[in-house]
Design a protein around this motif. Structure first.
Motif, PDB file in Angstrom:
ATOM      1  N   ILE A   1       0.828  -1.207   0.000  1.00 41.96           N
ATOM      2  CA  ILE A   1       0.000   0.000   0.000  1.00 41.96           C
ATOM      3  C   ILE A   1       0.862   1.255   0.000  1.00 41.96           C
ATOM      4  O   ILE A   1       0.607   2.209  -0.753  1.00 41.96           O
ATOM      5  CB  ILE A   1      -0.961  -0.010   1.202  1.00 41.96           C
TER       6      ILE A   1
ATOM      7  N   ILE B   1      -6.697   3.112  -5.798  1.00 42.50           N
ATOM      8  CA  ILE B   1      -6.510   3.538  -4.408  1.00 42.50           C
ATOM      9  C   ILE B   1      -7.749   4.265  -3.902  1.00 42.50           C
ATOM     10  O   ILE B   1      -8.194   4.048  -2.764  1.00 42.50           O
ATOM     11  CB  ILE B   1      -5.257   4.423  -4.286  1.00 42.50           C
TER      12      ILE B   1
ATOM     13  N   ALA C   1      -2.116   2.847   4.817  1.00 38.18           N
ATOM     14  CA  ALA C   1      -1.960   1.457   5.238  1.00 38.18           C
ATOM     15  C   ALA C   1      -2.398   1.268   6.689  1.00 38.18           C
ATOM     16  O   ALA C   1      -3.253   0.443   7.003  1.00 38.18           O
ATOM     17  CB  ALA C   1      -0.510   1.008   5.057  1.00 38.18           C
TER      18      ALA C   1
END
Length: 272
Positions: free
Chosen positions: A143, A160, A172
């Motif tokens: 991430i 995303i 994250a």
């Protein structure tokens, strides 16, 4: 002996054509994955040769720059599509032709290969449970790497954005993970107008919201990280996830049993 017929061993038509029909779907799905992989690879190759999207005449798409979306230690995910699709194509072809032509070699190949896949899936599941902390670290790294590259690709941005909106998360393990991106870095030395967020709330974690105290941020954006939110989703949907895995496993075992049963029928007929 008029009117009496010899009743010997027979090949079950139900099993034969069930295996054939099942593998037709498997074969077509494998072909589709290979086609997607080839299309994405050719499109990416076109972009690399052109040097820029602006001069490339290839069509744009979700997989147009797929290697920038993920980091698998240098492995291009396009090849993953092609390998998985190729295996499914070969397996489906062997099952179709083996059942239709009553070819015991292809049927044995189909059942053995399906058994190997089942064993690998079982091993992967056990290893994932044992090394769950390592997987969590890799997901965190994944991430954060994509946060750094957020502005590099429009498909990556959409991925995303969708992930953060769907999981009600940010970064994250928290919103401050967006400091890894040079455009959204929330430091005084960052000259970017996009620092501390963007103008779409809860997309890049809020316009100037991360400049506020932590106690105020939660009123405007999701402050929970995507990794904890994903773990929570797994716990809430454990029955569904387990049911899917068990269903796939039972389907594979069922296919192996049917193929072996058909092989036994064919060999019995030939022996008689």
């Amino acid at each position: 002996m008029s009117g009496n017929y010899y009743k010997g061993n027979e090949v079950s038509c139900c099993i034969k054509y069930f295996i054939f029909g099942f593998n037709i779907l498997f074969w077509l799905l494998g072909m589709a994955l290979v086609a997607i992989g080839l299309w994405a690879w050719s499109e990416k190759s076109c972009r690399d040769a052109a040097g820029s999207d602006r001069f490339c005449l290839c069509p744009q798409g979700v997989l147009s720059n797929i290697s920038s979306i993920t980091d698998l230690g240098g492995l291009d995910p396009v090849w993953l599509f092609m390998v998985v699709g190729g295996v499914m194509f070969i397996l489906g072809f062997a099952g179709c032709i083996g059942a239709l032509r009553e070819n015991t070699f292809l049927l044995k190949f189909f059942s053995v290969f399906l058994g190997i896949i089942f064993f690998l899936e079982l091993t992967t599941g056990i290893l994932a449970f044992v090394f769950k902390d390592w997987i969590k670290d890799q997901l965190n790294l994944f991430i954060n790497n994509n946060i750094r590259a957020y502005r590099d690709d429009i498909d990556l941005q959409n991925l995303i954005d969708f992930t953060q909106e769907y999981w009600d998360c940010c970064g994250a393990f928290g919103a401050d993970d967006w400091n890894l991106n040079i455009y959204f870095n929330c430091t005084d030395g960052n000259p970017s107008r996009e620092k501390c967020g963007e103008d779409v709330i809860n997309t890049q974690c809020g316009y100037d919201i991360r400049a506020k105290p932590d106690s105020e941020q939660k009123d405007y954006i999701n402050v929970k990280g995507c990794v904890p939110q994903f773990e929570k989703w797994l716990q809430d949907n454990l029955t569904l996830v387990a049911g899917i895995f068990i269903g796939v496993a039972l389907l594979q075992i069922f296919g192996i049993c049917l193929a072996q049963n058909l092989v036994s029928d064919i060999e019995a007929v030939r022996a008689s």
